[in-house]
Design a protein around this motif. Structure first.
Motif, PDB file in Angstrom:
ATOM      1  N   TYR A  19       0.841  -1.203   0.000  1.00 31.98           N
ATOM      2  CA  TYR A  19       0.000   0.000   0.000  1.00 31.98           C
ATOM      3  C   TYR A  19       0.877   1.255   0.000  1.00 31.98           C
ATOM      4  CZ  TYR A  19      -3.412   3.520   0.815  1.00 31.98           C
ATOM      5  OH  TYR A  19      -4.171   4.645   0.655  1.00 31.98           O
ATOM      6  N   GLU A  20       1.926   1.260   0.816  1.00 31.50           N
ATOM      7  CA  GLU A  20       2.807   2.422   0.876  1.00 31.50           C
ATOM      8  C   GLU A  20       3.447   2.700  -0.488  1.00 31.50           C
ATOM      9  OE1 GLU A  20       5.337   1.352   4.167  1.00 31.50           O
ATOM     10  OE2 GLU A  20       4.062   2.428   5.595  1.00 31.50           O
ATOM     11  N   GLU A  21       3.822   1.665  -1.208  1.00 29.77           N
ATOM     12  CA  GLU A  21       4.402   1.847  -2.539  1.00 29.77           C
ATOM     13  C   GLU A  21       3.358   2.423  -3.495  1.00 29.77           C
ATOM     14  OE1 GLU A  21       7.049   2.139  -5.632  1.00 29.77           O
ATOM     15  OE2 GLU A  21       7.411   1.937  -3.475  1.00 29.77           O
ATOM     16  N   LEU A  22       2.154   1.883  -3.466  1.00 32.81           N
ATOM     17  CA  LEU A  22       1.065   2.405  -4.287  1.00 32.81           C
ATOM     18  C   LEU A  22       0.809   3.874  -3.937  1.00 32.81           C
ATOM     19  CD1 LEU A  22      -2.229   0.867  -5.275  1.00 32.81           C
ATOM     20  CD2 LEU A  22      -2.345   2.757  -3.668  1.00 32.81           C
ATOM     21  N   ALA A  23       0.825   4.207  -2.651  1.00 32.78           N
ATOM     22  CA  ALA A  23       0.586   5.581  -2.203  1.00 32.78           C
ATOM     23  C   ALA A  23       1.691   6.519  -2.680  1.00 32.78           C
ATOM     24  CB  ALA A  23       0.462   5.621  -0.683  1.00 32.78           C
ATOM     25  N   ARG A  24       2.946   6.071  -2.656  1.00 32.50           N
ATOM     26  CA  ARG A  24       4.056   6.902  -3.138  1.00 32.50           C
ATOM     27  C   ARG A  24       3.868   7.232  -4.615  1.00 32.50           C
ATOM     28  NH1 ARG A  24       7.008   4.477   0.855  1.00 32.50           N
ATOM     29  NH2 ARG A  24       7.409   2.509  -0.196  1.00 32.50           N
ATOM     30  N   ILE A  25       3.538   6.226  -5.404  1.00 30.29           N
ATOM     31  CA  ILE A  25       3.319   6.437  -6.839  1.00 30.29           C
ATOM     32  C   ILE A  25       2.143   7.386  -7.046  1.00 30.29           C
ATOM     33  CG2 ILE A  25       2.606   5.314  -8.997  1.00 30.29           C
ATOM     34  CD1 ILE A  25       4.148   2.794  -7.904  1.00 30.29           C
ATOM     35  N   SER A  26       1.050   7.121  -6.363  1.00 26.44           N
ATOM     36  CA  SER A  26      -0.149   7.952  -6.510  1.00 26.44           C
ATOM     37  C   SER A  26       0.113   9.402  -6.121  1.00 26.44           C
ATOM     38  CB  SER A  26      -1.291   7.387  -5.659  1.00 26.44           C
ATOM     39  OG  SER A  26      -1.628   6.090  -6.085  1.00 26.44           O
ATOM     40  N   ALA A  27       0.827   9.617  -5.026  1.00 29.21           N
ATOM     41  CA  ALA A  27       1.127  10.978  -4.583  1.00 29.21           C
ATOM     42  C   ALA A  27       1.970  11.718  -5.620  1.00 29.21           C
ATOM     43  CB  ALA A  27       1.838  10.949  -3.231  1.00 29.21           C
ATOM     44  N   LYS A  28       2.935  11.026  -6.186  1.00 29.99           N
ATOM     45  CA  LYS A  28       3.773  11.636  -7.219  1.00 29.99           C
ATOM     46  C   LYS A  28       2.925  12.047  -8.417  1.00 29.99           C
ATOM     47  CE  LYS A  28       8.024  10.529  -9.860  1.00 29.99           C
ATOM     48  NZ  LYS A  28       7.956  11.634 -10.694  1.00 29.99           N
ATOM     49  N   VAL A  29       2.052  11.161  -8.857  1.00 29.70           N
ATOM     50  CA  VAL A  29       1.235  11.433 -10.034  1.00 29.70           C
ATOM     51  C   VAL A  29       0.249  12.576  -9.778  1.00 29.70           C
ATOM     52  CG1 VAL A  29      -0.484  10.448 -11.611  1.00 29.70           C
ATOM     53  CG2 VAL A  29       1.516   9.092 -10.958  1.00 29.70           C
ATOM     54  N   VAL A  30      -0.481  12.534  -8.660  1.00 32.06           N
ATOM     55  CA  VAL A  30      -1.484  13.584  -8.436  1.00 32.06           C
ATOM     56  C   VAL A  30      -0.841  14.960  -8.262  1.00 32.06           C
ATOM     57  CG1 VAL A  30      -3.297  12.051  -7.564  1.00 32.06           C
ATOM     58  CG2 VAL A  30      -1.808  13.219  -5.945  1.00 32.06           C
ATOM     59  N   THR A  31       0.343  15.009  -7.651  1.00 30.71           N
ATOM     60  CA  THR A  31       0.996  16.317  -7.515  1.00 30.71           C
ATOM     61  C   THR A  31       1.492  16.822  -8.874  1.00 30.71           C
ATOM     62  OG1 THR A  31       3.063  15.275  -6.796  1.00 30.71           O
ATOM     63  CG2 THR A  31       1.583  16.102  -5.078  1.00 30.71           C
ATOM     64  N   GLU A  32       1.896  15.918  -9.755  1.00 34.96           N
ATOM     65  CA  GLU A  32       2.279  16.334 -11.110  1.00 34.96           C
ATOM     66  C   GLU A  32       1.100  16.951 -11.854  1.00 34.96           C
ATOM     67  OE1 GLU A  32       4.104  13.147 -13.314  1.00 34.96           O
ATOM     68  OE2 GLU A  32       5.676  12.890 -11.806  1.00 34.96           O
ATOM     69  N   TYR A  33      -0.109  16.528 -11.511  1.00 28.99           N
ATOM     70  CA  TYR A  33      -1.311  17.030 -12.188  1.00 28.99           C
ATOM     71  C   TYR A  33      -2.052  18.089 -11.377  1.00 28.99           C
ATOM     72  CZ  TYR A  33      -0.482  13.334 -15.579  1.00 28.99           C
ATOM     73  OH  TYR A  33       0.071  12.523 -16.543  1.00 28.99           O
ATOM     74  N   GLY A  34      -1.376  18.705 -10.413  1.00 34.72           N
ATOM     75  CA  GLY A  34      -1.937  19.887  -9.774  1.00 34.72           C
ATOM     76  C   GLY A  34      -2.269  19.812  -8.303  1.00 34.72           C
ATOM     77  N   ALA A  35      -2.220  18.626  -7.683  1.00 31.63           N
ATOM     78  CA  ALA A  35      -2.521  18.542  -6.247  1.00 31.63           C
ATOM     79  C   ALA A  35      -1.462  19.299  -5.459  1.00 31.63           C
ATOM     80  CB  ALA A  35      -2.581  17.094  -5.788  1.00 31.63           C
TER      81      ALA A  35
END
Length: 135
Positions: A19-35
């Motif tokens: 889950y932590e790995e999935l969360a790291r990837i997700s956080a990187k992606v959403v911040t790239e798109y404006g979060a």
């Protein structure tokens, strides 16, 4: 005005690292798109008693309170993750999430799931302006 996406999910305790790995990837992606910010919280199962959040006049017995575990529908061997993503506004969120959900990095079909996404509880929230500022 900022916009907040909130997520509540039951996650098998044994899948914490996945889950932590999935969360790291997700956080990187959403911040790239404006979060602006991403917060992931693993339930502290030894945390404070729920009654500590209530005044003396409103305290109930422990079994009368709701719980995040119950709200998330966590089963034996599972705990709860609470997450939120802060966006600058709803328009940025809407445009960003279209990109996020179509980004190849967010397609995890070749990996065993860290949690059952069908049981994810999610919603968008408009922050209330309370007039309280940091000191």
């Amino acid at each position: 005005m900022n916009y907040i996406d909130c997520f509540l999910a039951p996650v098998p305790r044994a899948n914490k690292a996945a889950y932590e790995e999935l969360a790291r990837i997700s956080a990187k992606v959403v911040t790239e798109y404006g979060a602006l910010n991403v917060i992931e919280c693993w339930l502290d199962e030894s945390g404070p008693d729920v009654s500590s959040y209530h005044g003396a006049e409103t305290k109930q017995s422990q079994v009368e309170y709701g719980s995040f575990v119950a709200a998330a529908g966590a089963r034996q061997g599972e705990t709860v993750v609470l997450s939120y993503v802060e966006w600058p506004d709803k328009a940025t969120r809407d445009a960003g999430m279209v990109k996020v959900t179509n980004d190849p990095r967010m397609q995890f079909g070749d990996q065993p799931p860290a949690f059952d996404g069908r049981r994810l509880i999610a919603a968008g929230f408009k922050p209330m302006q309370l007039g309280v500022r940091d000191a």
